[in-house]
Design a protein around this motif. Structure first.
Motif, PDB file in Angstrom:
ATOM      1  N   GLN A 192      27.084  47.914  65.296  1.00  0.00           N
ATOM      2  CA  GLN A 192      27.886  48.982  65.888  1.00  0.00           C
ATOM      3  C   GLN A 192      27.265  50.290  65.417  1.00  0.00           C
ATOM      4  O   GLN A 192      27.307  50.601  64.239  1.00  0.00           O
ATOM      5  CB  GLN A 192      29.349  48.859  65.452  1.00  0.00           C
TER       6      GLN A 192
ATOM      7  N   SER B 154      30.396  51.255  71.232  1.00  0.00           N
ATOM      8  CA  SER B 154      29.213  50.440  71.500  1.00  0.00           C
ATOM      9  C   SER B 154      29.087  49.268  70.533  1.00  0.00           C
ATOM     10  O   SER B 154      29.498  49.366  69.373  1.00  0.00           O
ATOM     11  CB  SER B 154      27.950  51.295  71.399  1.00  0.00           C
ATOM     12  N   CYS B 155      28.491  48.201  71.028  1.00  0.00           N
ATOM     13  CA  CYS B 155      28.219  47.019  70.210  1.00  0.00           C
ATOM     14  C   CYS B 155      27.020  46.293  70.803  1.00  0.00           C
ATOM     15  O   CYS B 155      26.973  46.060  72.011  1.00  0.00           O
ATOM     16  CB  CYS B 155      29.430  46.103  70.171  1.00  0.00           C
ATOM     17  N   THR B 156      26.072  45.968  69.972  1.00  0.00           N
ATOM     18  CA  THR B 156      24.980  45.106  70.395  1.00  0.00           C
ATOM     19  C   THR B 156      24.888  43.942  69.423  1.00  0.00           C
ATOM     20  O   THR B 156      25.342  44.028  68.282  1.00  0.00           O
ATOM     21  CB  THR B 156      23.631  45.845  70.428  1.00  0.00           C
TER      22      THR B 156
ATOM     23  N   GLN C 222      26.996  43.008  78.957  1.00  0.00           N
ATOM     24  CA  GLN C 222      25.669  42.905  79.529  1.00  0.00           C
ATOM     25  C   GLN C 222      24.922  41.827  78.761  1.00  0.00           C
ATOM     26  O   GLN C 222      24.327  42.102  77.709  1.00  0.00           O
ATOM     27  CB  GLN C 222      24.942  44.257  79.428  1.00  0.00           C
TER      28      GLN C 222
ATOM     29  N   LYS D 165      22.347  41.979  75.710  1.00  0.00           N
ATOM     30  CA  LYS D 165      23.104  41.657  74.500  1.00  0.00           C
ATOM     31  C   LYS D 165      23.914  42.865  74.047  1.00  0.00           C
ATOM     32  O   LYS D 165      23.863  43.292  72.885  1.00  0.00           O
ATOM     33  CB  LYS D 165      22.169  41.147  73.402  1.00  0.00           C
ATOM     34  N   SER D 166      24.680  43.372  74.997  1.00  0.00           N
ATOM     35  CA  SER D 166      25.506  44.545  74.753  1.00  0.00           C
ATOM     36  C   SER D 166      26.946  44.228  75.132  1.00  0.00           C
ATOM     37  O   SER D 166      27.204  43.533  76.136  1.00  0.00           O
ATOM     38  CB  SER D 166      24.987  45.718  75.583  1.00  0.00           C
TER      39      SER D 166
ATOM     40  N   SER E 129      30.266  46.593  75.033  1.00  0.00           N
ATOM     41  CA  SER E 129      30.968  47.829  74.698  1.00  0.00           C
ATOM     42  C   SER E 129      32.442  47.734  75.085  1.00  0.00           C
ATOM     43  O   SER E 129      32.819  47.014  76.007  1.00  0.00           O
ATOM     44  CB  SER E 129      30.307  49.032  75.377  1.00  0.00           C
TER      45      SER E 129
END
Lengths: 118, 114
Positions: free
Chosen positions: B6, B22-24, B69, B73-74, B76
């Motif tokens: 994050q 956001s987060c990946t 996504q 690798k997202s 949010s």
């Protein structure tokens, strides 16, 4: 119904002492998890129990940490010879089951035990 | 091992406006679950929303929705019509296989301002 409960809410101990933290999961939940939340390490997995299977201890940081789950319900996390770096919030969570799709794998968390080692 | 990132340690938003957290994540698995948890000052972790990786449709829960996504690798989180009660730490989390332990991101502290 009652959620996950943990006791004590706060625990202050002296370096070198042993502590026991308790978790009462939601009735009927077969999976139980322990996590640790600290400023330096964030939220990290410690151990989990699933039914009668051997627990997954892969997250325990040292052999001073151990946990039991009696009768498939209540769990106790024990920290021996506490160190200052053990200071953290210890969170317990439970879920209905593993390896199931759908909502059964949702983890419900308790309010945590804040451990302070002086 | 999976990792969750994050990139926003802190964010603020005006009441009634929209904010995106956001987060990946990084994984080689194909079947997994993603979660957003909210942790208010009471310390109680509360599930906000979940997404199954095998579902293409983005999950929604009232004012909360995700933009998943998979190829990127997202994952949010969008909070619409922000409320003062949304003020909390928000954690993105990964689970694989289903029923296993959660891997958490570092968290985003969200402040909703009146």
């Amino acid at each position: 119904g009652a959620g996950v409960s943990q006791s004590p809410s706060n625990k202050v101990t002296e370096k070198g002492k042993d502590v026991e933290l308790r978790c009462d999961p939601i009735s009927g939940h077969t999976a139980l998890y322990w996590y640790r939340q600290s400023l330096g390490q964030g939220l990290e997995f410690l151990i989990y129990f699933q039914g009668n299977s051997a627990p997954d201890k892969s997250g325990l940081p040292s052999d001073r940490f151990s946990a039991e789950r009696t009768g498939g319900s209540v769990s106790t996390l024990t920290i021996q010879r506490t160190q200052q770096e053990d200071s953290a919030v210890y969170l317990c969570a439970s879920s209905l089951a593993r390896d199931n799709r759908g909502t059964d794998n949702e983890q419900f968390f308790g309010p945590g035990t804040r451990l302070t080692v002086l | 091992a999976q990792t969750v990132t994050q990139s926003q340690p802190e964010m603020s938003v005006q009441e009634a406006e929209t904010v995106t957290l956001s987060c990946t994540y990084d994984t080689s698995e194909n079947n997994y679950y993603l979660f957003w948890y909210k942790q208010p000052p009471s310390r109680q972790m509360i599930l906000v929303i979940r997404q199954e990786a095998y579902k293409q449709q983005n999950a929604t829960e009232n004012r909360f929705s995700v933009n998943f996504q998979k190829a990127a690798k997202s994952f949010s989180l969008k909070i619409s019509d922000s409320q003062l009660g949304d003020t909390a730490m928000y954690f993105c989390a990964f689970m694989n296989p289903p029923g296993n332990m959660l891997t958490f991101g570092g968290g985003t502290r969200l402040m909703v301002k009146p």
